[in-house]
Design a protein around this motif. Sequence first.
Motif, PDB file in Angstrom:
ATOM      1  N   CYS A  70       0.826  -1.212   0.000  1.00 47.18           N
ATOM      2  CA  CYS A  70       0.000   0.000   0.000  1.00 47.18           C
ATOM      3  C   CYS A  70       0.858   1.258   0.000  1.00 47.18           C
ATOM      4  CB  CYS A  70      -0.877   0.044   1.248  1.00 47.18           C
ATOM      5  SG  CYS A  70      -2.204  -1.145   1.202  1.00 47.18           S
ATOM      6  N   ASN A  87      -4.704  11.620  -4.708  1.00 50.70           N
ATOM      7  CA  ASN A  87      -4.824  10.166  -4.713  1.00 50.70           C
ATOM      8  C   ASN A  87      -3.536   9.416  -4.363  1.00 50.70           C
ATOM      9  OD1 ASN A  87      -4.738   7.450  -6.475  1.00 50.70           O
ATOM     10  ND2 ASN A  87      -6.797   7.804  -5.674  1.00 50.70           N
ATOM     11  N   GLY A 126      -9.159   7.529   0.672  1.00 52.27           N
ATOM     12  CA  GLY A 126      -9.969   6.336   0.914  1.00 52.27           C
ATOM     13  C   GLY A 126     -10.168   5.582  -0.389  1.00 52.27           C
ATOM     14  N   ASN A 127     -11.413   5.176  -0.635  1.00 52.02           N
ATOM     15  CA  ASN A 127     -11.722   4.432  -1.860  1.00 52.02           C
ATOM     16  C   ASN A 127     -12.242   5.329  -2.982  1.00 52.02           C
ATOM     17  OD1 ASN A 127     -11.021   1.905  -0.774  1.00 52.02           O
ATOM     18  ND2 ASN A 127     -12.985   1.767   0.267  1.00 52.02           N
ATOM     19  N   ASP A 165     -12.597   7.602  -6.188  1.00 52.15           N
ATOM     20  CA  ASP A 165     -11.948   7.683  -7.489  1.00 52.15           C
ATOM     21  C   ASP A 165     -11.166   9.000  -7.567  1.00 52.15           C
ATOM     22  OD1 ASP A 165     -12.216   6.415 -10.423  1.00 52.15           O
ATOM     23  OD2 ASP A 165     -12.160   8.609 -10.584  1.00 52.15           O
ATOM     24  N   CYS A 199     -11.561  13.770  -3.473  1.00 52.00           N
ATOM     25  CA  CYS A 199     -10.128  13.517  -3.643  1.00 52.00           C
ATOM     26  C   CYS A 199      -9.551  14.743  -4.354  1.00 52.00           C
ATOM     27  CB  CYS A 199      -9.916  12.251  -4.473  1.00 52.00           C
ATOM     28  SG  CYS A 199      -8.226  11.633  -4.418  1.00 52.00           S
TER      29      CYS A 199
END
Length: 199
Positions: free
Chosen positions: A20, A110, A116-117, A119, A125
């Motif tokens: 990650c 990003n 987080g998740n 896009d 973001c």
Amino acid sequence: MKSKCFYCFLFLIFLGFQDCCEGRWLLASPKPDRNNAAGYARWLVSQSSWGILSTISMELGGSPFGNVVSFSDGVVDKSTGIPYFYLTTLDPTARNALKDHRSSLTISENPLGTCGNADPENPVCAKITLTGKLVLLDANSKESKFAQTALFTKHPEMKGWPKSHNFRIFKLKMENIFMINWFGGPKPLTVGQYLKYKM
């Protein structure tokens, strides 16, 4: 047997985190409030280590040309907000800038891993585009020496790049800032407000 399983579990967690975090700059300061436009913009630039630098292509008849580039806006305890670049004229970006200074740098939140998740195109973001002129710094100037330290601190690999490639230090002289970090369109932010903000 239990201790073996425990260590295997820890090892798998470590591998997951390593995957990650690979290639990400460690965050040195917490994310500011979204309504603090200058603070958020400065945070995003200072925490990022690369972006898309767009120039006017001399080889493609004036078409826009975007290129992934590394940059730094200062050392850890002295962020200036001004992006500095270590570029070679073997690459079209530097060649373009020497003929037509008009440029823009686009950065996404990003890669920092703080969206987080969401896009990358989702307004939660953040993204910022700094537009202005990409100019070559005088190699003997105080600013050039500061910029080199800033670049080599954030990107140690640069120190070993071939001298024969004639890398030079450029900076983006900003004229406009476009930032979206939430719903409701771009945040109003002037270059003066951005540069005056104290990190």
